[in-house]
Design a protein around this motif. Structure first.
Motif, PDB file in Angstrom:
ATOM      1  N   VAL A 160       0.828  -1.205   0.000  1.00 35.23           N
ATOM      2  CA  VAL A 160       0.000   0.000   0.000  1.00 35.23           C
ATOM      3  C   VAL A 160       0.862   1.255   0.000  1.00 35.23           C
ATOM      4  N   ASP A 161       1.957   1.228   0.747  1.00 36.54           N
ATOM      5  CA  ASP A 161       2.846   2.392   0.830  1.00 36.54           C
ATOM      6  C   ASP A 161       3.690   2.586  -0.428  1.00 36.54           C
ATOM      7  N   ASN A 162       4.127   1.470  -1.018  1.00 36.51           N
ATOM      8  CA  ASN A 162       5.086   1.559  -2.113  1.00 36.51           C
ATOM      9  C   ASN A 162       4.501   1.296  -3.496  1.00 36.51           C
ATOM     10  N   HIS A 163       3.377   0.596  -3.572  1.00 32.74           N
ATOM     11  CA  HIS A 163       2.763   0.288  -4.865  1.00 32.74           C
ATOM     12  C   HIS A 163       1.248   0.448  -4.810  1.00 32.74           C
ATOM     13  N   PRO A 164       0.770   1.618  -4.396  1.00 32.64           N
ATOM     14  CA  PRO A 164      -0.684   1.798  -4.313  1.00 32.64           C
ATOM     15  C   PRO A 164      -1.370   1.691  -5.661  1.00 32.64           C
ATOM     16  N   GLU A 165      -0.616   1.888  -6.739  1.00 31.37           N
ATOM     17  CA  GLU A 165      -1.205   1.799  -8.082  1.00 31.37           C
ATOM     18  C   GLU A 165      -1.759   0.409  -8.389  1.00 31.37           C
ATOM     19  N   LEU A 166      -1.258  -0.606  -7.681  1.00 24.75           N
ATOM     20  CA  LEU A 166      -1.746  -1.970  -7.900  1.00 24.75           C
ATOM     21  C   LEU A 166      -3.228  -2.097  -7.557  1.00 24.75           C
ATOM     22  N   PHE A 167      -3.704  -1.249  -6.676  1.00 23.70           N
ATOM     23  CA  PHE A 167      -5.070  -1.348  -6.180  1.00 23.70           C
ATOM     24  C   PHE A 167      -5.955  -0.217  -6.706  1.00 23.70           C
ATOM     25  N   GLU A 168      -5.488   0.419  -7.776  1.00 26.13           N
ATOM     26  CA  GLU A 168      -6.242   1.523  -8.365  1.00 26.13           C
ATOM     27  C   GLU A 168      -7.628   1.043  -8.801  1.00 26.13           C
ATOM     28  N   GLY A 169      -8.636   1.794  -8.429  1.00 29.40           N
ATOM     29  CA  GLY A 169     -10.004   1.456  -8.819  1.00 29.40           C
ATOM     30  C   GLY A 169     -10.700   0.484  -7.901  1.00 29.40           C
ATOM     31  N   CYS A 170      -9.972  -0.108  -6.943  1.00 31.65           N
ATOM     32  CA  CYS A 170     -10.600  -1.059  -6.014  1.00 31.65           C
ATOM     33  C   CYS A 170     -11.415  -0.294  -4.970  1.00 31.65           C
ATOM     34  N   THR A 171     -12.666  -0.617  -4.858  1.00 29.46           N
ATOM     35  CA  THR A 171     -13.531   0.036  -3.870  1.00 29.46           C
ATOM     36  C   THR A 171     -14.021  -0.930  -2.804  1.00 29.46           C
ATOM     37  N   GLU A 172     -13.912  -2.230  -3.082  1.00 28.04           N
ATOM     38  CA  GLU A 172     -14.370  -3.254  -2.139  1.00 28.04           C
ATOM     39  C   GLU A 172     -13.377  -4.404  -2.118  1.00 28.04           C
ATOM     40  N   ALA A 173     -13.370  -5.129  -1.010  1.00 30.09           N
ATOM     41  CA  ALA A 173     -12.427  -6.236  -0.878  1.00 30.09           C
ATOM     42  C   ALA A 173     -13.031  -7.340  -0.031  1.00 30.09           C
ATOM     43  N   ILE A 174     -12.614  -8.575  -0.316  1.00 30.40           N
ATOM     44  CA  ILE A 174     -12.919  -9.698   0.574  1.00 30.40           C
ATOM     45  C   ILE A 174     -11.610 -10.364   0.971  1.00 30.40           C
ATOM     46  N   GLY A 175     -11.592 -10.866   2.204  1.00 23.93           N
ATOM     47  CA  GLY A 175     -10.418 -11.547   2.721  1.00 23.93           C
ATOM     48  C   GLY A 175     -10.811 -12.598   3.736  1.00 23.93           C
ATOM     49  N   GLU A 176      -9.980 -12.787   4.733  1.00 24.98           N
ATOM     50  CA  GLU A 176     -10.126 -13.920   5.642  1.00 24.98           C
ATOM     51  C   GLU A 176     -11.084 -13.669   6.803  1.00 24.98           C
ATOM     52  N   VAL A 177     -11.346 -14.749   7.531  1.00 23.64           N
ATOM     53  CA  VAL A 177     -12.085 -14.819   8.791  1.00 23.64           C
ATOM     54  C   VAL A 177     -13.511 -14.287   8.647  1.00 23.64           C
ATOM     55  N   GLY A 178     -14.211 -14.819   7.679  1.00 21.36           N
ATOM     56  CA  GLY A 178     -15.616 -14.493   7.521  1.00 21.36           C
ATOM     57  C   GLY A 178     -16.250 -15.462   6.550  1.00 21.36           C
ATOM     58  N   GLY A 179     -17.583 -15.527   6.569  1.00 20.14           N
ATOM     59  CA  GLY A 179     -18.285 -16.425   5.672  1.00 20.14           C
ATOM     60  C   GLY A 179     -18.371 -17.855   6.165  1.00 20.14           C
ATOM     61  N   PHE A 180     -17.880 -18.119   7.374  1.00 17.71           N
ATOM     62  CA  PHE A 180     -17.925 -19.481   7.929  1.00 17.71           C
ATOM     63  C   PHE A 180     -19.214 -19.671   8.718  1.00 17.71           C
ATOM     64  N   SER A 181     -19.636 -20.916   8.834  1.00 24.30           N
ATOM     65  CA  SER A 181     -20.910 -21.199   9.493  1.00 24.30           C
ATOM     66  C   SER A 181     -20.727 -21.385  10.992  1.00 24.30           C
ATOM     67  N   LEU A 182     -21.760 -21.001  11.709  1.00 27.40           N
ATOM     68  CA  LEU A 182     -21.858 -21.216  13.153  1.00 27.40           C
ATOM     69  C   LEU A 182     -23.212 -21.857  13.403  1.00 27.40           C
ATOM     70  N   THR A 183     -23.196 -23.098  13.881  1.00 26.57           N
ATOM     71  CA  THR A 183     -24.446 -23.801  14.153  1.00 26.57           C
ATOM     72  C   THR A 183     -24.895 -23.502  15.572  1.00 26.57           C
ATOM     73  N   LEU A 184     -26.080 -22.949  15.692  1.00 26.48           N
ATOM     74  CA  LEU A 184     -26.625 -22.581  16.996  1.00 26.48           C
ATOM     75  C   LEU A 184     -27.213 -23.802  17.692  1.00 26.48           C
ATOM     76  N   PRO A 185     -27.484 -23.689  18.993  1.00 22.15           N
ATOM     77  CA  PRO A 185     -28.062 -24.828  19.719  1.00 22.15           C
ATOM     78  C   PRO A 185     -29.357 -25.360  19.099  1.00 22.15           C
ATOM     79  N   ASN A 186     -30.105 -24.495  18.396  1.00 20.14           N
ATOM     80  CA  ASN A 186     -31.345 -24.964  17.753  1.00 20.14           C
ATOM     81  C   ASN A 186     -31.097 -25.467  16.331  1.00 20.14           C
TER      82      ASN A 186
END
Length: 435
Positions: A160-186
């Motif tokens: 980000v500091d040295n090559h911000p041009e790589l991400f030009e035009g990016c407005t949204e992102a997805i990455g880790e630690v999300g989208g996993f399921s959690l089964t509730l007691p019911n």
């Protein structure tokens, strides 16, 4: 010979990545990410892409490539993952942590959930789509990064500091630690999509006094001052602060379970969530945990300096309150400096990208109930948020009810279900059709 499907290939890709040791001890003494970066670059090049490896320091390597979309008017989507893992001791594990073994319906090894599983799911999905000539509508920037496990200084932050041009035009992102399921007691299944994460303050505490003989009276003993401050920090409990993301998550949980949402007894609701309560419970308040102590070299010598390290995490919107409390607890004889400091991030759980995530999950699990949540730890989203990118955690996995998923992160016998990986590529493929 026909090409393997993404569902077949994802398991092999995950195993291969695990077998490449990318342990990150927090300095440059580990093996680095270079070999893994070359592996990823080769897999991307095989389907016609031109990835580039960026090396911030010897062997500290990241891979970035842009896939051109069919609609140049649309903003770009960033999909990021990290290649490094925390260290593991082979003698502690049931199976070789760098063996990538497939057994008991799981892929085993360090990085299986943090986060070579997502790296493999992205690779498998993109490779299949490009083999089939299925270009995305919007540009997609793929980033496989170094150094996330030590704060991203030599990975996402450096890029980000040295090559911000790589991400030009990016407005949204997805990455880790999300989208996993959690089964509730019911038996309802929530899918936790990360929309927020706590800020990070790894601090070094320093106390200074007068060095001297251990047999004499010393009113300004550095060890005593430091120990008292560490004790105050470690024993302090911050008040509950209900952020908008945590409130939304708990309201969804209560609605799904039929439990009345009581803002005056939030912790009771969290306790009923089972093993994941460790992860969610830490998002109710700021936290401070002393982790390292260092002072002296001989029993009869009072040292001039004593130091400690503390892991601090603060909620979005509560950084100022956090540091004011820390400074009050430290007192006048102990000062602090940062080992690593990074921002808290938070975005809204709305918009077309969220709708695309929810639709993809529901298409492959009709019982899916997507909900926002706050991560108690941190990810490379912190770096990309500084570019104005809306960041989400979305690495989809449908998990067995009895799997202690939160315990897999940095834990012993880390593993990911094969069926979870295969579910993930199906969901990601659907998501990319509509993102």
């Amino acid at each position: 010979m026909s090409n393997p499907s993404a569902e077949d290939e994802v398991v092999q890709l995950c195993s291969d990545l695990i077998r490449i040791d990318t342990s990150n001890p927090g300095d440059h003494s580990g093996p680095g990410e270079r070999v893994a970066a070359e592996y990823v670059a080769e897999k991307l090049a095989e389907v016609g892409l031109e990835p580039k490896i960026y090396e911030s320091h010897a062997k500290r390597s990241s891979v970035v490539v842009r896939i051109e979309g069919t609609d140049p008017q649309r903003d770009a989507l960033l999909i990021h993952g990290h290649l490094d893992v925390v260290p593991a001791r082979k003698e502690d594990w049931t199976r070789d942590p760098f063996g990538g073994e497939v057994a008991d319906g799981c892929v085993w090894g360090r990085g299986a959930v943090d986060m070579k599983d997502m790296d493999a799911m992205v690779l498998a999905t993109i490779r299949e789509r490009l083999r089939q000539g299925r270009r995305p509508e919007r540009d997609i920037v793929l980033a496989f990064l170094a150094d996330e496990e030590a704060g991203g200084k030599w990975g996402a932050h450096w890029l980000v500091d040295n090559h911000p041009e790589l991400f030009e035009g990016c407005t949204e992102a997805i990455g880790e630690v999300g989208g996993f399921s959690l089964t509730l007691p019911n038996d309802d299944r929530l899918y936790l999509i990360e929309t927020a994460e706590k800020g990070l303050a790894w601090m070094r505490l320093i106390a200074e006094g007068t060095a001297g003989h251990g047999s004499m009276v010393h009113p300004d003993n550095a060890v005593t001052a430091l120990a008292a401050a560490v004790g105050r920090l470690g024993e302090y409990e911050f008040p509950v602060r209900l952020t908008k993301t945590v409130r939304a998550f708990l309201e969804e949980v209560c609605a799904a379970t039929g439990v009345e949402f009581d803002p005056d007894d939030i912790e009771k609701t969290v306790r009923e969530l089972g093993p994941v309560s460790r992860m969610i419970g830490a998002t109710l308040r700021n936290t401070l945990n002393p982790t390292v102590l260092d002072a002296g070299y001989k029993a009869n010598v009072i040292p001039q300096t004593a130091t400690a390290q503390v892991d601090g995490r603060f909620l979005p919107g509560y950084e100022e309150e956090f540091f004011a409390t820390v400074d009050e607890l430290l007192g006048e004889h102990v000062r602090r400096e940062f080992v690593h400091h990074d921002i808290a991030v938070e975005t809204e759980f709305d918009g077309p990208l969220v709708e695309a995530m929810a639709a993809a999950l529901k298409a492959h699990d009709p019982h899916a109930r997507p909900v926002p949540y706050c991560l108690s730890g941190g990810t490379d989203a912190k770096s990309f948020a500084t570019l104005g990118i809306r960041c989400f955690g979305f690495a989809p996995l449908k998990l067995p009810k009895d799997l202690d998923f939160s315990g897999m992160f940095h834990g012993i016998d880390e593993r990911v279900p094969v069926e979870g990986l295969q579910f993930g590529v199906r969901v990601l493929d659907h998501f990319l059709d509509h993102a």
